[in-house]
Write a protein that holds these residues in place. Sequence first.
Motif, PDB file in Angstrom:
ATOM      1  N   LYS A 111       0.803  -1.233   0.000  1.00 37.35           N
ATOM      2  CA  LYS A 111       0.000   0.000   0.000  1.00 37.35           C
ATOM      3  C   LYS A 111       0.831   1.275   0.000  1.00 37.35           C
ATOM      4  O   LYS A 111       0.370   2.332   0.487  1.00 37.35           O
ATOM      5  CB  LYS A 111      -1.006   0.033   1.159  1.00 37.35           C
ATOM      6  CG  LYS A 111      -1.918  -1.176   1.221  1.00 37.35           C
ATOM      7  CD  LYS A 111      -2.711  -1.356  -0.055  1.00 37.35           C
ATOM      8  CE  LYS A 111      -3.645  -2.553   0.021  1.00 37.35           C
ATOM      9  NZ  LYS A 111      -4.356  -2.823  -1.260  1.00 37.35           N
ATOM     10  N   ALA A 112       2.052   1.204  -0.540  1.00 33.26           N
ATOM     11  CA  ALA A 112       2.796   2.445  -0.766  1.00 33.26           C
ATOM     12  C   ALA A 112       2.010   3.309  -1.742  1.00 33.26           C
ATOM     13  O   ALA A 112       1.278   2.799  -2.594  1.00 33.26           O
ATOM     14  CB  ALA A 112       4.183   2.139  -1.324  1.00 33.26           C
ATOM     15  N   ASP A 113       2.169   4.624  -1.628  1.00 36.06           N
ATOM     16  CA  ASP A 113       1.400   5.549  -2.462  1.00 36.06           C
ATOM     17  C   ASP A 113       2.122   5.938  -3.739  1.00 36.06           C
ATOM     18  O   ASP A 113       1.546   6.601  -4.604  1.00 36.06           O
ATOM     19  CB  ASP A 113       1.074   6.812  -1.659  1.00 36.06           C
ATOM     20  CG  ASP A 113       0.186   6.491  -0.465  1.00 36.06           C
ATOM     21  OD1 ASP A 113      -1.028   6.284  -0.668  1.00 36.06           O
ATOM     22  OD2 ASP A 113       0.715   6.429   0.661  1.00 36.06           O
ATOM     23  N   GLY A 114       3.376   5.517  -3.872  1.00 36.62           N
ATOM     24  CA  GLY A 114       4.127   5.824  -5.079  1.00 36.62           C
ATOM     25  C   GLY A 114       5.528   5.259  -4.999  1.00 36.62           C
ATOM     26  O   GLY A 114       6.004   4.876  -3.925  1.00 36.62           O
ATOM     27  N   ILE A 115       6.179   5.192  -6.158  1.00 33.88           N
ATOM     28  CA  ILE A 115       7.544   4.687  -6.259  1.00 33.88           C
ATOM     29  C   ILE A 115       8.446   5.799  -6.776  1.00 33.88           C
ATOM     30  O   ILE A 115       8.129   6.455  -7.778  1.00 33.88           O
ATOM     31  CB  ILE A 115       7.631   3.492  -7.238  1.00 33.88           C
ATOM     32  CG1 ILE A 115       6.650   2.378  -6.836  1.00 33.88           C
ATOM     33  CG2 ILE A 115       9.066   2.981  -7.324  1.00 33.88           C
ATOM     34  CD1 ILE A 115       6.965   1.710  -5.531  1.00 33.88           C
ATOM     35  N   VAL A 116       9.576   6.022  -6.110  1.00 34.28           N
ATOM     36  CA  VAL A 116      10.589   6.960  -6.591  1.00 34.28           C
ATOM     37  C   VAL A 116      11.706   6.146  -7.228  1.00 34.28           C
ATOM     38  O   VAL A 116      12.300   5.266  -6.593  1.00 34.28           O
ATOM     39  CB  VAL A 116      11.161   7.821  -5.451  1.00 34.28           C
ATOM     40  CG1 VAL A 116      12.191   8.816  -5.997  1.00 34.28           C
ATOM     41  CG2 VAL A 116      10.045   8.555  -4.717  1.00 34.28           C
ATOM     42  N   ALA A 117      11.993   6.392  -8.501  1.00 37.82           N
ATOM     43  CA  ALA A 117      13.003   5.620  -9.231  1.00 37.82           C
ATOM     44  C   ALA A 117      13.903   6.593  -9.993  1.00 37.82           C
ATOM     45  O   ALA A 117      13.407   7.315 -10.857  1.00 37.82           O
ATOM     46  CB  ALA A 117      12.327   4.637 -10.198  1.00 37.82           C
TER      47      ALA A 117
END
Length: 294
Positions: free
Chosen positions: A175-181
Amino acid sequence: MLEVELSNLRLRNPIMLASGILGSHAGSLNRIAEHAGAVVTKSVGLEGREGYKNPCVISWECGILNAVGLASPPAKEFARELKMFNGACPLIVSFFGSNPEEFAELVKIFDFANAFELNLSCPHAKGLGLEIGRDFDLVYEIIRAVKRNTDKPVFAKVSANLDYVELAKVCESAKADGIVAINTVRGMAIDIVSKRPILSNVSGGVSGKAIKPIALKCVWDIYEEVSIPVIGCGGISNWKDVVEFALAGARAVQIGSAFYYSYDVIKNILEGLESYLRINGVSFDELVGLAHKR
């Protein structure tokens, strides 16, 4: 035209300050917040860290190589510093830790932040960052622990040195709200006179233009496999880079090493980006993932 939404976090534009760059003091954050869509602080843990001895940062022709070692003040001291942030844009606090309990405690200390970024990818800190990110079960438990203690957006920062697509899926299931890549990529430099590694830690993280194609590919791959927002980070220095990342699937981007050359980088990017959007008759949101529709 420039507004974007990440979970329930609304940004006036998609350009964010990346963690670890000018994010140690409220004064620097306040200046950058004049133009940024959001600012991300330097990563912080419960206890202070001295980091590695100099030399720990070097510039080279394609970017920067660093092994700072997550140097940071204790969390409660840093929280007092951040209370002086002017609130001109959302404040995202970046955390590092070794277990779910530490991450959960950090959320409580920084409850005034607008969102949180979990550092699961720093390539040069023993027992933290990338070493945590390798354990997908632990990553899942860390995100769940953080989510149980906040209703604010939680973004997971992943590394290109791992199976980043599978890790992104784990983060989404937690349930993370987004991914930083992505974070920096492992690298080193050797001095040919002394015939020894230049960095005191021998190896460190490569950032800047050299890693842009790597970061772009990671964003592309993750966008194809998860439904939560992707935030692009790595080698972005001008408005054309921002457009590329948006087309690849990034709903927002983070700027890091480009600040080494100019404090006005976000302002300059926004001018070019706004002109591009106006000429093409589209909003930034309409660009996101457009290159996948081929």
